[in-house]
Write a protein that holds these residues in place. Sequence first.
Motif, PDB file in Angstrom:
ATOM      1  N   GLN A  45      23.677  27.866  56.270  1.00 38.07           N
ATOM      2  CA  GLN A  45      22.504  28.660  55.861  1.00 38.07           C
ATOM      3  C   GLN A  45      22.051  28.268  54.457  1.00 38.07           C
ATOM      4  O   GLN A  45      20.876  28.278  54.132  1.00 38.07           O
ATOM      5  N   GLN A  46      23.022  27.905  53.629  1.00 35.04           N
ATOM      6  CA  GLN A  46      22.685  27.603  52.237  1.00 35.04           C
ATOM      7  C   GLN A  46      22.433  26.114  51.989  1.00 35.04           C
ATOM      8  O   GLN A  46      21.540  25.739  51.248  1.00 35.04           O
ATOM      9  N   ASN A 106      17.334  28.201  49.301  1.00 33.40           N
ATOM     10  CA  ASN A 106      17.057  28.765  47.971  1.00 33.40           C
ATOM     11  C   ASN A 106      16.437  27.761  47.000  1.00 33.40           C
ATOM     12  O   ASN A 106      15.961  28.161  45.938  1.00 33.40           O
ATOM     13  N   PHE A 110      13.245  28.870  59.178  1.00 32.29           N
ATOM     14  CA  PHE A 110      14.433  29.544  58.639  1.00 32.29           C
ATOM     15  C   PHE A 110      14.438  31.027  59.049  1.00 32.29           C
ATOM     16  O   PHE A 110      15.441  31.560  59.515  1.00 32.29           O
ATOM     17  N   THR A 115      13.989  39.954  52.436  1.00 29.97           N
ATOM     18  CA  THR A 115      12.729  39.234  52.202  1.00 29.97           C
ATOM     19  C   THR A 115      11.691  40.145  51.533  1.00 29.97           C
ATOM     20  O   THR A 115      10.940  39.704  50.659  1.00 29.97           O
ATOM     21  N   TRP A 146      23.662  36.318  59.116  1.00 26.08           N
ATOM     22  CA  TRP A 146      24.219  37.615  58.704  1.00 26.08           C
ATOM     23  C   TRP A 146      24.624  38.450  59.916  1.00 26.08           C
ATOM     24  O   TRP A 146      25.618  39.174  59.895  1.00 26.08           O
ATOM     25  N   GLN A 177      17.994  41.490  56.869  1.00 23.67           N
ATOM     26  CA  GLN A 177      17.288  40.285  56.405  1.00 23.67           C
ATOM     27  C   GLN A 177      15.828  40.605  56.084  1.00 23.67           C
ATOM     28  O   GLN A 177      15.276  40.102  55.109  1.00 23.67           O
ATOM     29  N   ASN A 210       7.677  34.622  54.991  1.00 22.78           N
ATOM     30  CA  ASN A 210       9.110  34.884  55.201  1.00 22.78           C
ATOM     31  C   ASN A 210       9.331  36.296  55.771  1.00 22.78           C
ATOM     32  O   ASN A 210      10.124  36.499  56.682  1.00 22.78           O
TER      33      ASN A 210
HETATM   34  C1  BGC Z   1      19.863  34.173  52.362  1.00 23.86           C
HETATM   35  C2  BGC Z   1      19.426  34.107  50.929  1.00 23.86           C
HETATM   36  C3  BGC Z   1      17.956  33.763  50.887  1.00 23.86           C
HETATM   37  C4  BGC Z   1      17.142  34.700  51.749  1.00 23.86           C
HETATM   38  C5  BGC Z   1      15.715  34.254  51.833  1.00 23.86           C
HETATM   39  C6  BGC Z   1      19.019  35.172  53.120  1.00 23.86           C
HETATM   40  O1  BGC Z   1      19.429  35.242  54.435  1.00 23.86           O
HETATM   41  O2  BGC Z   1      21.223  34.538  52.431  1.00 23.86           O
HETATM   42  O3  BGC Z   1      20.209  33.166  50.254  1.00 23.86           O
HETATM   43  O4  BGC Z   1      17.483  33.815  49.564  1.00 23.86           O
HETATM   44  O5  BGC Z   1      17.664  34.776  53.053  1.00 23.86           O
HETATM   45  O6  BGC Z   1      14.967  34.987  52.747  1.00 23.86           O
END
Ligand code: BGC
Length: 454
Positions: A262-263, A268, A358, A153, A367, A149, A300
């Motif tokens: 998550q989505q 996004n 987030f 980012t 994940w 992750q 982020n």
């Molecule tokens: C998500 C993505 C997102 C990203 C942002 C990921 O864990 O699956 O959809 O754009 O994080 O940091």
Amino acid sequence: MALAKPAQGSASGRATVVLTAVVAALGGLLFGFDTSVISGAMLFLRTDFHLSDVQLEFAVGIALAGALLGSAVAGYCTDRWGRRWMLLVTALGFGLFSVLSGLAVGLVSFSVARFFVGACIGVASLAVPLYISEMSPARIRGALVSLNQLAITVGIGVAYFVDYAFAASESWRWMFASAVLPALVLLIGMIFLPESPRWLARKGFRDQALENFRRLGRGDEAEAELAEVEGALQEEQEGFGILLQPGFRLAVFVGIGLAIFQQITGINTIIYYAPTILRMAGFPSAKAAILAAAIIGVANVLITVVSIVLVDRLGRRFLLLLSTAGMGVALALMGVAFYQKAGSMVVFYEVIAYIISFGIGLGPVMWLLISEIYPTKIRGKAMSLATLTVWGTNWVVTATFLSLIRAAGLAATFWIYAFLCVVAFIFCWVFVPETKGRTLEAIEHHWRHFGEKR
Ligand code: BGC
């Protein structure tokens, strides 16, 4: 004199495990980079290829279609040919199709190349956490898988930077082609990194599995870990049927639920549309809004580092609950700010609060959990269900966001996402198990036992 085997926790063993995770996480960097790079390139694409609105939307969205395909097949392929082999092929694909996107002569060649880049994104989104999870010692697995992750980012941030750097000369071709660099490093790295010992054990390559556990710093504990893996494998039945057993059925439900939440809680809409949202909140210029979006990107990255430090200490559940609660509050306040026309800086701070919430939990931990909660024999295929859900829901949310604003208004749109955070919080509270510090086999045992109790 025989060389001493690295004991668990020895500096060299730890270094190998961390290095392996860092190299594999480059797949996450390419995932982040290639989903974001299009944002800065699309204006130039439109002019060069004389695209209509519909054609531009198609050129932008085609990678997401590729990601759907990639994540659908990735599970089967990683189970069949191995985690390392698939990462090798993906690195090759990223390199090749990034260059071909940069060399495109028109909409068709561009879309074909971007479709395959998207397919690589889909495969990487599954194979990277899977590979890291299977080779990591339980104690630090959360931190190592979450490097994925962190890399996503960073990739998103690097894409903005690359877009910015090439914008003055309108060199959109270089924006896409520059992904070849991390792809090459991943490719070379994967040539030298070991295959997942769990996958090797599942395929019956016992000696190699043992050797790789040792290479990955397990030392004297390698035999015990392999025995645990083999014990679990013996209990597992072949094929998808295992996922229909009561305990594992719940694991599938948890994975798909986390993917949806998550989505569907709107991440996004912020990642892809931050400058637009900030402009709607009253940011004075596009330039100021883009700068503010860059600050959101940095936040982020930084918060993901904090999550990496905390995830094996505080656990997955705690971070998820904190995260969904924080996201819900931030979104509700964003709705209030839009409702009361409170001013652009207020919205900016709330977006930062949302991103921090987030990044501490739902981002990395989704994940992580989907790489931990399935049995070894079926892990890849079961992860495919969850990753496919991520990409499908991502598509629905980003494709409907602007229409939702038009239909319901800005305030109500963010309140809807806030409400979905409340549902996500309850879901995590009720269904998500704590996996901190447990081996993948112990987690599997938990589901099996859970199933027996029913
Ligand atoms: C998500 C993505 C997102 C990203 C942002 C990921 O864990 O699956 O959809 O754009 O994080 O940091």
